[in-house]
Design a protein around this motif. Structure first.
Motif, mmCIF file in Angstrom:
data_model
loop_
_atom_site.group_PDB
_atom_site.id
_atom_site.type_symbol
_atom_site.label_atom_id
_atom_site.label_comp_id
_atom_site.label_asym_id
_atom_site.label_seq_id
_atom_site.Cartn_x
_atom_site.Cartn_y
_atom_site.Cartn_z
ATOM 1 N N TRP A 151 49.526 59.407 -78.915
ATOM 2 C CA TRP A 151 50.865 59.876 -78.566
ATOM 3 C C TRP A 151 51.398 59.329 -77.244
ATOM 4 O O TRP A 151 52.518 59.646 -76.859
ATOM 5 C CB TRP A 151 50.884 61.413 -78.516
ATOM 6 C CG TRP A 151 51.012 62.051 -79.857
ATOM 7 C CD1 TRP A 151 51.689 61.567 -80.939
ATOM 8 C CD2 TRP A 151 50.469 63.323 -80.266
ATOM 9 N NE1 TRP A 151 51.596 62.433 -81.990
ATOM 10 C CE2 TRP A 151 50.853 63.525 -81.604
ATOM 11 C CE3 TRP A 151 49.704 64.308 -79.641
ATOM 12 C CZ2 TRP A 151 50.494 64.663 -82.326
ATOM 13 C CZ3 TRP A 151 49.358 65.442 -80.347
ATOM 14 C CH2 TRP A 151 49.741 65.616 -81.682
ATOM 15 N N TRP A 152 50.590 58.541 -76.538
ATOM 16 C CA TRP A 152 51.024 58.120 -75.214
ATOM 17 C C TRP A 152 52.364 57.386 -75.263
ATOM 18 O O TRP A 152 53.266 57.637 -74.468
ATOM 19 C CB TRP A 152 49.966 57.237 -74.546
ATOM 20 C CG TRP A 152 50.344 56.968 -73.124
ATOM 21 C CD1 TRP A 152 50.946 55.856 -72.623
ATOM 22 C CD2 TRP A 152 50.196 57.888 -72.030
ATOM 23 N NE1 TRP A 152 51.184 56.015 -71.279
ATOM 24 C CE2 TRP A 152 50.737 57.257 -70.889
ATOM 25 C CE3 TRP A 152 49.683 59.182 -71.895
ATOM 26 C CZ2 TRP A 152 50.759 57.864 -69.636
ATOM 27 C CZ3 TRP A 152 49.701 59.789 -70.655
ATOM 28 C CH2 TRP A 152 50.240 59.128 -69.543
ATOM 29 N N ARG A 153 52.490 56.486 -76.230
ATOM 30 C CA ARG A 153 53.697 55.662 -76.318
ATOM 31 C C ARG A 153 54.933 56.536 -76.571
ATOM 32 O O ARG A 153 55.990 56.340 -75.979
ATOM 33 C CB ARG A 153 53.526 54.636 -77.437
ATOM 34 C CG ARG A 153 54.298 53.351 -77.264
ATOM 35 C CD ARG A 153 53.842 52.280 -78.268
ATOM 36 N NE ARG A 153 53.463 52.840 -79.567
ATOM 37 C CZ ARG A 153 54.338 53.185 -80.525
ATOM 38 N NH1 ARG A 153 55.628 53.022 -80.332
ATOM 39 N NH2 ARG A 153 53.906 53.680 -81.665
ATOM 40 N N GLU A 154 54.781 57.530 -77.442
ATOM 41 C CA GLU A 154 55.931 58.338 -77.830
ATOM 42 C C GLU A 154 56.192 59.528 -76.903
ATOM 43 O O GLU A 154 57.325 59.962 -76.746
ATOM 44 C CB GLU A 154 55.739 58.873 -79.256
ATOM 45 C CG GLU A 154 55.767 57.772 -80.303
ATOM 46 C CD GLU A 154 55.138 58.215 -81.616
ATOM 47 O OE1 GLU A 154 54.398 59.212 -81.617
ATOM 48 O OE2 GLU A 154 55.395 57.549 -82.636
ATOM 49 N N LYS A 199 61.344 60.542 -80.490
ATOM 50 C CA LYS A 199 60.334 61.212 -81.313
ATOM 51 C C LYS A 199 59.919 62.521 -80.664
ATOM 52 O O LYS A 199 59.658 63.505 -81.335
ATOM 53 C CB LYS A 199 59.127 60.289 -81.510
ATOM 54 C CG LYS A 199 57.995 60.879 -82.360
ATOM 55 C CD LYS A 199 58.402 60.977 -83.828
ATOM 56 C CE LYS A 199 57.360 61.713 -84.674
ATOM 57 N NZ LYS A 199 56.284 60.876 -85.124
ATOM 58 N N TYR A 200 59.833 62.514 -79.346
ATOM 59 C CA TYR A 200 59.540 63.768 -78.639
ATOM 60 C C TYR A 200 60.550 63.963 -77.522
ATOM 61 O O TYR A 200 60.919 63.002 -76.832
ATOM 62 C CB TYR A 200 58.111 63.744 -78.096
ATOM 63 C CG TYR A 200 57.108 63.744 -79.224
ATOM 64 C CD1 TYR A 200 56.928 64.896 -79.998
ATOM 65 C CD2 TYR A 200 56.390 62.603 -79.551
ATOM 66 C CE1 TYR A 200 56.053 64.910 -81.067
ATOM 67 C CE2 TYR A 200 55.509 62.601 -80.622
ATOM 68 C CZ TYR A 200 55.348 63.758 -81.371
ATOM 69 O OH TYR A 200 54.499 63.767 -82.442
ATOM 70 N N GLU A 258 47.537 61.641 -87.451
ATOM 71 C CA GLU A 258 48.166 62.454 -86.404
ATOM 72 C C GLU A 258 47.899 63.931 -86.606
ATOM 73 O O GLU A 258 47.586 64.661 -85.662
ATOM 74 C CB GLU A 258 49.684 62.254 -86.462
ATOM 75 C CG GLU A 258 50.234 61.340 -85.413
ATOM 76 C CD GLU A 258 51.736 61.214 -85.548
ATOM 77 O OE1 GLU A 258 52.207 60.823 -86.639
ATOM 78 O OE2 GLU A 258 52.440 61.505 -84.574
ATOM 79 N N ARG A 259 48.033 64.353 -87.866
ATOM 80 C CA ARG A 259 47.869 65.783 -88.134
ATOM 81 C C ARG A 259 46.412 66.205 -87.979
ATOM 82 O O ARG A 259 46.123 67.272 -87.433
ATOM 83 C CB ARG A 259 48.402 66.121 -89.532
ATOM 84 C CG ARG A 259 49.912 66.307 -89.528
ATOM 85 C CD ARG A 259 50.485 66.411 -90.915
ATOM 86 N NE ARG A 259 50.662 65.087 -91.504
ATOM 87 C CZ ARG A 259 50.370 64.783 -92.763
ATOM 88 N NH1 ARG A 259 49.863 65.698 -93.558
ATOM 89 N NH2 ARG A 259 50.564 63.568 -93.208
ATOM 90 N N ILE A 266 41.049 62.527 -76.218
ATOM 91 C CA ILE A 266 41.111 61.075 -76.059
ATOM 92 C C ILE A 266 41.904 60.460 -77.215
ATOM 93 O O ILE A 266 42.803 59.632 -77.004
ATOM 94 C CB ILE A 266 39.682 60.480 -75.974
ATOM 95 C CG1 ILE A 266 39.001 60.954 -74.672
ATOM 96 C CG2 ILE A 266 39.729 58.948 -76.042
ATOM 97 C CD1 ILE A 266 37.527 60.639 -74.591
ATOM 98 N N LEU A 267 41.613 60.909 -78.438
ATOM 99 C CA LEU A 267 42.337 60.386 -79.603
ATOM 100 C C LEU A 267 43.828 60.714 -79.506
ATOM 101 O O LEU A 267 44.680 59.854 -79.744
ATOM 102 C CB LEU A 267 41.760 60.987 -80.893
ATOM 103 C CG LEU A 267 40.338 60.564 -81.265
ATOM 104 C CD1 LEU A 267 39.872 61.306 -82.508
ATOM 105 C CD2 LEU A 267 40.268 59.054 -81.495
#
Ligand code: HEM
Ligand code: SF4
Ligand code: SF4
Ligand code: SF4
Lengths: 222, 269
Positions: free
Chosen positions: A75-78, A109-110, A14-15, A69-70
């Motif tokens: 992050w789409w789910r969160e 999470k967000y 993620e980072r 894209i990555l």
């Protein structure tokens, strides 16, 4: 360095993706400004002239698209979907950032603001990628199409540039304790409880929370 | 002959015999190669402007309402606009207004971004992929500076091409139109702030191939350069100022003290 009891908010992948996205985006801002304002043409002198700057901009664009894209997949789910009623509640209170709110709506999470930023980056980022590629290779495409790519690219820039500073502020001095989430990934329990209480509760309930100094076999990563 | 004030090149299409002397003179003076083309059944050759062809006689067969057949010859090329879309978008300053009001090009500055191509209402700038640069007519700037006529004007045997001070040329164009009568008209002085190339046309502008009736800077260029460009720094600056104001007036959002539980939790910062 993390201390015992700190909570893992982000994993290494993620980072890395975040900083690829951020780094390429900032470089695109700088090189883009070098072309947008003739007064800033000098930025090109660090890149072998304005021609060099143009190529730095174009190829950084490719890195940005890959990162985008990555990031979107990751992050789409969160962050890509709003959850009601909490997110709506949060928006009505502006997250407690602008006026006093006794009890801020619980964020996962967000929070809703971060989701809006994420979706803006995804939307405008995709727009930048598409318009940018057409501007890079306009030959043979209909003039009426090519013409509008420039203002659309400028529009995406206006939005991203403005949002970027909000993000920079809230990721650093505007919300102390946030930055480590994107540096080494470890945040304090107090920060997590304040910023993302629902996420903390859910992770604890599911036994997936990674706490520094404690073993957790259930912990998941992206 | 040419002092450093605005000039106009007048193209009197009614005097053009399509000898194409100007086309050849332009290539010769600017050392532009002729590339092999195919016979397409037209005297118009090469078929279009290109990085190696800055001016071109367009051949057009025209039948008017009365059924009369007529050849129309139009010397196509840069119009040297006062409100020039190409200059407005060029990020490098390669395209610029010269001391004569014409639009010159500093080859060394061009970065091959092709932005000018989409900004020109006349589709004039052309891209050379070998040099990665744009080319177009510069109204023979170095010749003007040396007190010479442009190569195309000098070569014209019929007097269809002439150059001179702005006011004088506009007056000459209108005089000629008066003599011609009918649909004859002056093209170039009424839009884009007045162009530095002027046509005397025998037919209405819309009759001619590839000649916009009412050219203007594309709306996309206005939205981009006049609206969004200033908005970018206003928005960016506004957000920075807003953030600082928030920091000072409202203060940052710190983790709540009551969230502090257990001995290993700490305050933010
Ligand atoms: C130096 C500048 C930057 C800093 C200091 C920074 C910092 C941060 C931090 C601390 C987070 C985590 C926030 C949290 O978990 O509460 C984050 C998330 C994120 N960042 Fe950045 N960032 C920067 C630049 C960028 C840029 C340029 C982009 C993309 C254009 C970007 C896109 C994102 C996205 C999409 C997230 C996901 C969560 C969210 O929407 O807030 N960041 N950043
Ligand atoms: S005709 Fe096109 S290339 Fe020539 S000055 Fe006008 S906008 Fe520029
Ligand atoms: S291609 Fe060259 S002349 Fe045309 S806008 Fe770009 S830098 Fe300017
Ligand atoms: S003015 Fe010079 S560059 Fe322009 S068409 Fe005539 S000869 Fe060519």
């Amino acid at each position: 360095m993390p201390e015992k009891g700190m909570i893992k908010a982000t994993d290494l992948f993620e980072r890395v993706v975040h900083w690829m996205l951020a780094g390429s985006c900032i470089l695109l801002f700088i090189t883009g400004l070098g072309m947008m304002f003739r007064e800033l043409n000098f930025i090109g002198s660090f890149m072998g002239g304005l021609v060099g700057l143009k190529y730095v901009h174009n190829f950084t664009g490719i890195i940005f698209i890959v990162s985008l894209i990555l990031a979107t997949r990751m992050w789409w789910r969160e962050a890509g979907r709003f959850e009601f009623p909490d997110d709506l509640e949060w928006i009505k209170q502006a997250g407690g950032y602008l006026w006093h709110v006794d009890h801020v709506a619980e964020a996962g999470k967000y929070n809703a603001g971060q989701k809006m930023f994420f979706l803006t980056v995804v939307g405008c980022g995709a727009l930048m990628g598409v318009t940018g590629l057409i501007m890079w290779f306009p030959m043979g495409l209909p003039m009426g199409l090519v013409r509008w790519m420039y203002p659309l690219h400028a529009f995406g820039f206006v939005v991203l540039f403005a949002f970027f500073f909000v993000h920079l502020y809230l990721g650093t001095i505007g919300s102390p304790g946030s930055l480590p989430a994107m540096l080494n990934g470890w945040v304090t329990r107090a920060w997590a409880k304040t910023q993302h209480p629902k996420w903390l509760k859910e992770m604890e309930a599911a036994g997936k929370l990674e706490v520094y100094g404690e073993e957790n076999k259930e912990a998941v990563s992206h | 002959m040419m002092s450093a004030s605005e000039v106009i090149k007048l193209i009197d299409t009614t005097r053009c015999t399509a000898c194409r002397g100007c086309q050849v003179a332009c290539k010769q003076w600017n050392e532009l190669p002729g590339l092999r083309t195919k016979n397409r059944g037209s005297y118009q050759n090469p078929p279009d402007l290109g990085w190696n062809t800055w001016t071109l006689i367009r051949f057009q067969e025209h039948v008017n309402e009365k059924g009369t057949f007529k050849w129309l010859f139009r010397k196509d090329g840069c119009m040297h606009c006062t409100d020039a879309g190409c200059v407005k978008v060029c990020p490098s300053g390669a395209l610029y207004h010269t001391e004569y009001g014409t639009v010159g090009i500093k080859k060394n500055l061009c970065i091959g971004c092709k932005e000018c191509i989409a900004a020109c209402p006349f589709e004039i700038p052309r891209y050379n992929s070998r040099t990665d640069k744009i080319t177009k007519c510069d109204l023979c700037l170095t010749r003007l500076q040396a007190n010479q006529q442009p190569a195309c004007v000098k070569s014209c045997p019929t007097g269809a091409l002439s150059i001179g001070p702005k006011d004088k040329m506009i007056a000459a164009a209108y005089d000629r139109v008066k003599v011609l009568g009918g649909d004859a008209n002056v093209y170039g002085d009424k839009f884009l702030g007045g162009t530095h190339v002027l046509y005397v046309l025998s037919e209405k502008p819309e009759v001619y191939d590839k000649l916009p009736k009412n050219p203007s800077i594309p709306l996309s260029v206005t939205v981009w350069k006049d609206w969004l460009k200033p908005l970018s720094w206003i928005a960016g600056g506004g957000v920075i100022a807003g953030s600082l104001l928030h920091y000072i007036l409202h203060g940052p959002k710190r983790p709540y003290p009551e969230a502090d539980q257990g001995d290993h939790a700490e305050r933010g910062e």
